[in-house]
Motif scaffolding. Structure first.
Motif, PDB file in Angstrom:
ATOM      1  N   TYR A 186       2.723  28.384 -33.168  1.00  0.00           N
ATOM      2  CA  TYR A 186       3.352  27.819 -34.367  1.00  0.00           C
ATOM      3  C   TYR A 186       4.805  28.260 -34.471  1.00  0.00           C
ATOM      4  N   ASP A 187       5.023  29.574 -34.317  1.00  0.00           N
ATOM      5  CA  ASP A 187       6.393  30.096 -34.435  1.00  0.00           C
ATOM      6  C   ASP A 187       7.300  29.435 -33.400  1.00  0.00           C
ATOM      7  N   GLU A 188       6.762  29.240 -32.199  1.00  0.00           N
ATOM      8  CA  GLU A 188       7.563  28.595 -31.144  1.00  0.00           C
ATOM      9  C   GLU A 188       7.884  27.148 -31.534  1.00  0.00           C
ATOM     10  N   LEU A 189       6.892  26.466 -32.105  1.00  0.00           N
ATOM     11  CA  LEU A 189       7.116  25.061 -32.492  1.00  0.00           C
ATOM     12  C   LEU A 189       8.156  24.933 -33.599  1.00  0.00           C
ATOM     13  N   ILE A 190       8.163  25.878 -34.523  1.00  0.00           N
ATOM     14  CA  ILE A 190       9.185  25.839 -35.583  1.00  0.00           C
ATOM     15  C   ILE A 190      10.569  26.000 -34.961  1.00  0.00           C
ATOM     16  N   GLU A 191      10.676  26.899 -33.994  1.00  0.00           N
ATOM     17  CA  GLU A 191      11.965  27.066 -33.295  1.00  0.00           C
ATOM     18  C   GLU A 191      12.336  25.786 -32.553  1.00  0.00           C
ATOM     19  N   VAL A 192      11.331  25.122 -31.970  1.00  0.00           N
ATOM     20  CA  VAL A 192      11.566  23.877 -31.234  1.00  0.00           C
ATOM     21  C   VAL A 192      12.100  22.796 -32.188  1.00  0.00           C
ATOM     22  N   VAL A 193      11.465  22.675 -33.365  1.00  0.00           N
ATOM     23  CA  VAL A 193      11.903  21.653 -34.337  1.00  0.00           C
ATOM     24  C   VAL A 193      13.342  21.957 -34.788  1.00  0.00           C
ATOM     25  N   LYS A 194      13.635  23.231 -34.997  1.00  0.00           N
ATOM     26  CA  LYS A 194      14.987  23.625 -35.425  1.00  0.00           C
ATOM     27  C   LYS A 194      16.003  23.312 -34.326  1.00  0.00           C
ATOM     28  N   ASN A 195      15.635  23.640 -33.090  1.00  0.00           N
ATOM     29  CA  ASN A 195      16.525  23.411 -31.967  1.00  0.00           C
ATOM     30  C   ASN A 195      16.759  21.914 -31.745  1.00  0.00           C
ATOM     31  N   LEU A 196      15.694  21.147 -31.945  1.00  0.00           N
ATOM     32  CA  LEU A 196      15.791  19.689 -31.811  1.00  0.00           C
ATOM     33  C   LEU A 196      16.811  19.164 -32.828  1.00  0.00           C
TER      34      LEU A 196
ATOM     35  N   LEU B 231       5.448  13.967 -35.041  1.00  0.00           N
ATOM     36  CA  LEU B 231       4.955  15.232 -34.497  1.00  0.00           C
ATOM     37  C   LEU B 231       3.547  15.499 -35.007  1.00  0.00           C
ATOM     38  N   SER B 232       2.646  15.785 -34.106  1.00  0.00           N
ATOM     39  CA  SER B 232       1.277  16.113 -34.509  1.00  0.00           C
ATOM     40  C   SER B 232       0.588  16.738 -33.315  1.00  0.00           C
ATOM     41  N   GLU B 233      -0.623  17.207 -33.532  1.00  0.00           N
ATOM     42  CA  GLU B 233      -1.402  17.836 -32.463  1.00  0.00           C
ATOM     43  C   GLU B 233      -1.746  16.847 -31.348  1.00  0.00           C
ATOM     44  N   TYR B 234      -1.457  15.548 -31.570  1.00  0.00           N
ATOM     45  CA  TYR B 234      -1.670  14.528 -30.533  1.00  0.00           C
ATOM     46  C   TYR B 234      -0.455  14.414 -29.609  1.00  0.00           C
ATOM     47  N   ASN B 235       0.722  14.680 -30.176  1.00  0.00           N
ATOM     48  CA  ASN B 235       1.953  14.498 -29.406  1.00  0.00           C
ATOM     49  C   ASN B 235       2.572  15.821 -28.967  1.00  0.00           C
ATOM     50  N   ILE B 236       1.743  16.845 -28.942  1.00  0.00           N
ATOM     51  CA  ILE B 236       2.167  18.135 -28.392  1.00  0.00           C
ATOM     52  C   ILE B 236       1.138  18.479 -27.313  1.00  0.00           C
TER      53      ILE B 236
ATOM     54  N   ASP C 289       7.354  15.773 -40.242  1.00  0.00           N
ATOM     55  CA  ASP C 289       6.994  16.524 -39.026  1.00  0.00           C
ATOM     56  C   ASP C 289       6.547  17.947 -39.374  1.00  0.00           C
ATOM     57  N   LEU C 290       7.310  18.592 -40.264  1.00  0.00           N
ATOM     58  CA  LEU C 290       6.967  19.974 -40.634  1.00  0.00           C
ATOM     59  C   LEU C 290       5.630  20.011 -41.387  1.00  0.00           C
ATOM     60  N   GLU C 291       5.416  19.023 -42.253  1.00  0.00           N
ATOM     61  CA  GLU C 291       4.149  18.977 -42.997  1.00  0.00           C
ATOM     62  C   GLU C 291       2.960  18.755 -42.047  1.00  0.00           C
ATOM     63  N   GLN C 292       3.180  17.917 -41.034  1.00  0.00           N
ATOM     64  CA  GLN C 292       2.119  17.677 -40.053  1.00  0.00           C
ATOM     65  C   GLN C 292       1.779  18.956 -39.286  1.00  0.00           C
ATOM     66  N   LEU C 293       2.822  19.686 -38.898  1.00  0.00           N
ATOM     67  CA  LEU C 293       2.573  20.945 -38.187  1.00  0.00           C
ATOM     68  C   LEU C 293       1.788  21.890 -39.085  1.00  0.00           C
ATOM     69  N   ASN C 294       2.215  21.999 -40.345  1.00  0.00           N
ATOM     70  CA  ASN C 294       1.543  22.910 -41.277  1.00  0.00           C
ATOM     71  C   ASN C 294       0.100  22.492 -41.535  1.00  0.00           C
ATOM     72  N   ARG C 295      -0.145  21.197 -41.624  1.00  0.00           N
ATOM     73  CA  ARG C 295      -1.517  20.713 -41.847  1.00  0.00           C
ATOM     74  C   ARG C 295      -2.433  21.240 -40.738  1.00  0.00           C
ATOM     75  N   PHE C 296      -1.977  21.124 -39.492  1.00  0.00           N
ATOM     76  CA  PHE C 296      -2.811  21.555 -38.369  1.00  0.00           C
ATOM     77  C   PHE C 296      -2.909  23.083 -38.305  1.00  0.00           C
ATOM     78  N   PHE C 297      -1.777  23.769 -38.500  1.00  0.00           N
ATOM     79  CA  PHE C 297      -1.767  25.216 -38.265  1.00  0.00           C
ATOM     80  C   PHE C 297      -2.246  26.029 -39.465  1.00  0.00           C
ATOM     81  N   SER C 298      -2.210  25.457 -40.676  1.00  0.00           N
ATOM     82  CA  SER C 298      -2.522  26.292 -41.847  1.00  0.00           C
ATOM     83  C   SER C 298      -3.948  26.851 -41.791  1.00  0.00           C
ATOM     84  N   GLU C 299      -4.850  26.171 -41.089  1.00  0.00           N
ATOM     85  CA  GLU C 299      -6.218  26.706 -40.957  1.00  0.00           C
ATOM     86  C   GLU C 299      -6.315  27.730 -39.837  1.00  0.00           C
TER      87      GLU C 299
END
Ligand SMILES: Nc1ncnc2c1ncn2[C@@H]1O[C@H](COP(=O)(O)OP(=O)(O)OP(=O)(O)O)[C@@H](O)[C@H]1O
Ligand SMILES: [Mg+2]
Length: 256
Positions: free
Chosen positions: A170-180, A191-196, A226-236
């Motif tokens: 997750y932390d790496e993906l947040i850095e990726v989104v920021k870098n993007l 962005l979702s668990e399907y496209n990663i 995109d950020l909400e989608q990441l959080n939806r998957f990772f929050s659990e």
């Protein structure tokens, strides 16, 4: 009506059918290899970008992805389906993008532009140091890119992967989104668990046809989603960051 041009085209297509090894065995839906796709593949084959087509890695509504061989190196070949792809959605995303002002409006024009758009988005992301498949070349609705996987299988989608530390991913993906956003000046937009994909301990972003540049009117809105989608998957699975805080940091404001 037939003319010299059509005859030449048919001849090229026939030649291609016999030339692309494995084409008959692919047993894919008819619309995958329509005449334009065959012509695109033909060009890529004669220019040496593809030596032989392999089996499908994924078949879907928008695109099919095949494993192929390029002089002994595996490559992934993504073929946009000219008949079933969501052309209306593509038009909406392309409409706000300055890189694609002068394209025609036919279904085919839009799908070819979409393929070019995915190529150019992947290239920008790659140049910004982001883990994506390196795009190699495109022709019409066919995109050739680096294959992500090993000899036994393609890297799995994140939803099917079992990383031993979700927090690190997750932390790496947040850095990726920021870098993007900051370096490539792009927002993925789907962005979702399907496209990663997940492999060798790292997440890889794929499927970047819809990614937009920051001057797109909806760029902040897509970033939020995109950020909400990441959080939806990772929050659990781990501790997630607060979306308004991240938006504030990147855009200076939080879009509605
Ligand atoms: N470079 C690659 N290397 C290995 N596998 C890949 C690569 N690109 C795509 N794939 C596989 O193909 C699947 C579909 O690719 P992608 O997400 O780009 O297409 P799509 O536009 O979502 O197509 P559809 O919506 O029709 O399924 C991915 O989830 C992944 O499993
Ligand atoms: Mg996808």
């Amino acid at each position: 009506m037939r003319d010299r041009h059509t005859d030449k085209f048919d001849k090229q297509v026939d030649e291609l059918r016999t030339k692309i090894k494995g084409l008959d065995q692919l047993k894919v839906r008819d619309d995958v290899f329509d005449e334009y796709t065959l012509l695109g593949l033909y060009k890529l084959l004669t220019k040496g970008w593809i030596s032989a087509m392999g089996g499908p890695i994924s078949t879907g509504k928008e695109a099919n992805v095949y494993l192929a061989d390029r002089n002994g190196t595996p490559v992934a070949v993504k073929i946009y389906l000219t008949r079933t792809a969501n052309f209306k959605k593509m038009l909406d995303y392309i409409a706000g993008d300055r890189r694609f002002i002068n394209i025609g409006k036919s279904r085919r024009d839009v799908i070819f532009a979409w393929t070019r758009k995915e190529y150019s988005n992947l290239k920008r992301a790659k140049e910004a140091g982001i883990r994506v498949p390196e795009p190699l070349v495109f022709d019409r609705n066919v995109l050739v890119m680096e294959y992500l996987g090993d000899e036994s299988r393609a890297f799995p989608q994140l939803r099917l992967a079992e990383p031993d530390n979700f927090q690190r991913v997750y932390d790496e993906l947040i850095e990726v989104v920021k870098n993007l956003w900051k370096t490539a000046k792009l927002v993925h937009g789907d962005l979702s668990e399907y496209n990663i994909l997940y492999g060798e301990g790292h997440p890889y972003l794929i499927d970047m046809g819809q990614a937009v540049t920051l001057d797109h009117l909806n760029a902040p809105g897509f970033l939020k989603r995109d950020l909400e989608q990441l959080n939806r998957f990772f929050s659990e699975r781990c501790t997630v960051r607060d979306v308004p805080g991240l938006l504030e940091e990147l855009c200076g404001t939080s879009p509605q």
